[in-house]
Design an enzyme around this catalytic site. Structure first.
Site, short mmCIF file in Angstrom:
data_model
loop_
_atom_site.label_atom_id
_atom_site.label_comp_id
_atom_site.label_asym_id
_atom_site.label_seq_id
_atom_site.Cartn_x
_atom_site.Cartn_y
_atom_site.Cartn_z
N LYS A 78 0.83 -1.20 0.00
CA LYS A 78 0.00 0.00 0.00
C LYS A 78 0.87 1.26 0.00
O LYS A 78 1.88 1.33 0.71
CB LYS A 78 -0.90 -0.03 1.25
CG LYS A 78 -1.81 1.18 1.43
CD LYS A 78 -2.59 1.00 2.73
CE LYS A 78 -3.47 2.19 3.06
NZ LYS A 78 -4.19 1.99 4.34
N SER A 154 -8.67 2.52 4.05
CA SER A 154 -7.84 3.15 3.04
C SER A 154 -6.96 2.16 2.26
O SER A 154 -6.19 2.58 1.38
CB SER A 154 -6.94 4.21 3.68
OG SER A 154 -6.10 3.67 4.67
N SER A 178 -8.88 0.53 8.26
CA SER A 178 -8.41 0.55 6.87
C SER A 178 -7.96 -0.77 6.30
O SER A 178 -7.71 -0.87 5.10
CB SER A 178 -7.27 1.57 6.72
OG SER A 178 -7.75 2.88 6.91
#
Length: 497
Positions: A78, A154, A178
């Site tokens: 990520k 996220s 997230s």
């Protein structure tokens, strides 16, 4: 692409892929070539990747140590709070668009040591401050279960890459839900470990990111457990350290947890009702746990929405402002209007007025809620809730250009996940249901601080009794249709290192 390798990626989790590489059934290079081919085919519709390193990945696959636990397994990282040497670390923000990592984070070094082959970095909302992955910098990531829907956030880019079968497992981090939110939205298994379990070195944690922790989104429980074994542990000087497990977490997968007493809460702390489909998913999970011999009883956790809001406001806004100010100092200039999205700019401006007293009050609230939940989980072994109080919405619902709507909607999205970031407890989303819109619905289990072993044992029990599909979701469907998506996003490109 070899049909055997393609079938391997479709039918097996990361552990299964690694076993095939280790045994010589397939070559690591074949696996990585197949994953790259999938990325090139599928990413244009999904927008999961923001940077790629395909040439380097192929070189690493050719030289991989086949004895490594996850040798040759394609992987993604990520694009937030973790750096991959040579790749942009944009954090989903125009302010950081030109920031290129000069070294790997410690966690990335651990992933490499495990044999994982990093294909690139994945999309994230700006600075992680949205439960939907649709930053203005990189555009929206689309859910492979329905291209008009959000993947959550996220860690939404990673969720799309795993759910669509580009990679079998990928990195995420979780500061308010997230990992668990996108796991719920994309039908994956997502564990947020306990505070301090996985080092974020060289990033800071004490106040800068006290609620966040790193781990993975996976298709299976065993992948998550095995990778936590390989990546957990502090670096010298880390602000938070936690006692190591008494046995490897992989040993908890398949182990009998005994008969547990599980509390069930169907509503967030503010008392609002969860959507009937989310409630039904939890009630079905409760029945399944009951069939496995556990006692499930309704209970009211000791959380209050005012305290949760106070902690989140203090400990997510001010650290973000410090990060933004450090970037501006590095660039040698002041903030300009198009540096930040409107919602992020509002949070930044608000944080500038936070006092030392506000930050200390938030830290006190964090500790108070942790103590209360710790006491609660001396009476119960686990807490069962919906992962999300509402089904995952279409893209555009969490629009950061609409500040009023974001305040009304963003808190709801993480209402059942963020409390466990505050308390530091481990929590997991299990992919146990699908909504009437075709988008998965997750069910959350939380355990006492440090008890990831219990979550792995119970999750594996449920996985064995009610197996979820690990097959990739592809081709994706779209209510609007493929051509409208592809044409409207033809401007988007990936950065190749």
């Amino acid at each position: 692409m070899s049909s055997d390798v393609d079938r391997l990626l479709d039918e097996h989790d990361a552990t299964g892929v690694a076993n095939a590489v280790r045994s010589g059934e397939v070559d690591a290079t074949e696996v990585v070539v197949a994953a790259i081919s999938r990325a090139q085919e599928r990413n244009p519709a999904l927008n999961a990747f923001v940077s790629t390193r395909f040439d380097q990945a192929l070189d690493e696959a050719e030289a991989v140590n086949r004895a490594a636990p996850f040798a040759g397994v394609p992987f993604v990282v990520k694009d937030l709070a973790v750096q991959v040497a040579g790749l942009p670390h944009t954090r989903g923000s125009r302010l950081f668009a030109d920031d290129v990592a000069d070294a790997d984070s410690e966690l990335v070094r651990r992933y490499r040591a495990a044999g994982l082959i990093i294909l690139g970095t994945t999309n994230t909302p700006e600075l992680g401050r949205n439960a939907s992955t649709e930053p203005l910098l990189n555009g929206p990531t689309r859910n492979p279960h329905g291209l008009d829907h959000s993947t959550g956030g996220s860690s939404g880019g990673t969720a799309a890459a795993v759910a669509s079968g580009i990679v079998p497992v990928g990195h995420g981090n979780d500061g308010g839900g997230s990992i668990r939110i996108p796991a719920s939205a994309c039908g994956l298994f997502g564990l947020k470990p306990s505070r301090g379990r996985v080092s974020g070195h060289p990033d800071y944690a004490l106040v800068a990111y006290p609620m966040g922790v790193h781990h993975v989104l996976s298709r299976s429980v065993r992948d998550s457990a095995a990778l936590l074994d390989l990546t957990a542990g502090p670096m010298p000087g880390d602000a938070y350290e936690i006692a190591p497990p008494q046995r490897p977490w992989i040993d908890a997968v398949g182990a009998d947890p005994g008969r547990l007493r599980i509390a069930m809460a169907l509503s967030p702390a503010d008392g609002t009702e969860a959507h009937p489909e989310c409630v039904a998913a939890v009630e079905s999970a409760a029945a399944a746990l009951g069939d496995l011999g556990h006692e499930v009883v309704e209970a009211d956790p000791p959380w209050t929405s005012d305290l949760i809001l106070e902690v989140l406001s203090g400990l997510m806004g001010a650290p973000m402002a410090v990060e933004i100010d450090a970037r501006l100092a590095e660039l040698g200039r002041d903030l300009v209007d198009d540096d930040l999205e409107p919602f992020t700019r509002f949070l930044y401006d608000s944080a500038l007025h936070a006092s030392a007293r506000d930050i200390v009050s938030a830290m006190v609230g964090l500790e108070a809620l942790g103590r209360a939940m710790g006491e609660f989980l001396t009476t119960y072994d686990l807490l069962l809730t919906p992962t999300l109080p509402q089904p995952m919405p279409p893209l555009g619902y969490l629009d950061t250009t609409n500040i009023v709507a974001m305040f009304e909607r963003a808190a709801t999205s993480s209402a059942l996940t963020s409390p466990f970031n505050i308390t530091g407890q481990p929590a997991v989303s299990l992919p146990l249901a699908t909504g009437s819109n075709g988008i998965p619905i997750g069910v959350q289990l939380a355990a006492a601080f440090g008890r990831e072993d219990r979550l792995f044992s119970v999750s594996a029990q449920v996985e064995a009794a009610h197996p979820w599909s690990i097959a990739p979701v592809w081709p994706a469907r779209s209510e609007a249709g493929w051509p409208s998506y592809v044409e409207s996003h033809a401007h988007r490109t990936m950065h190749e290192a």
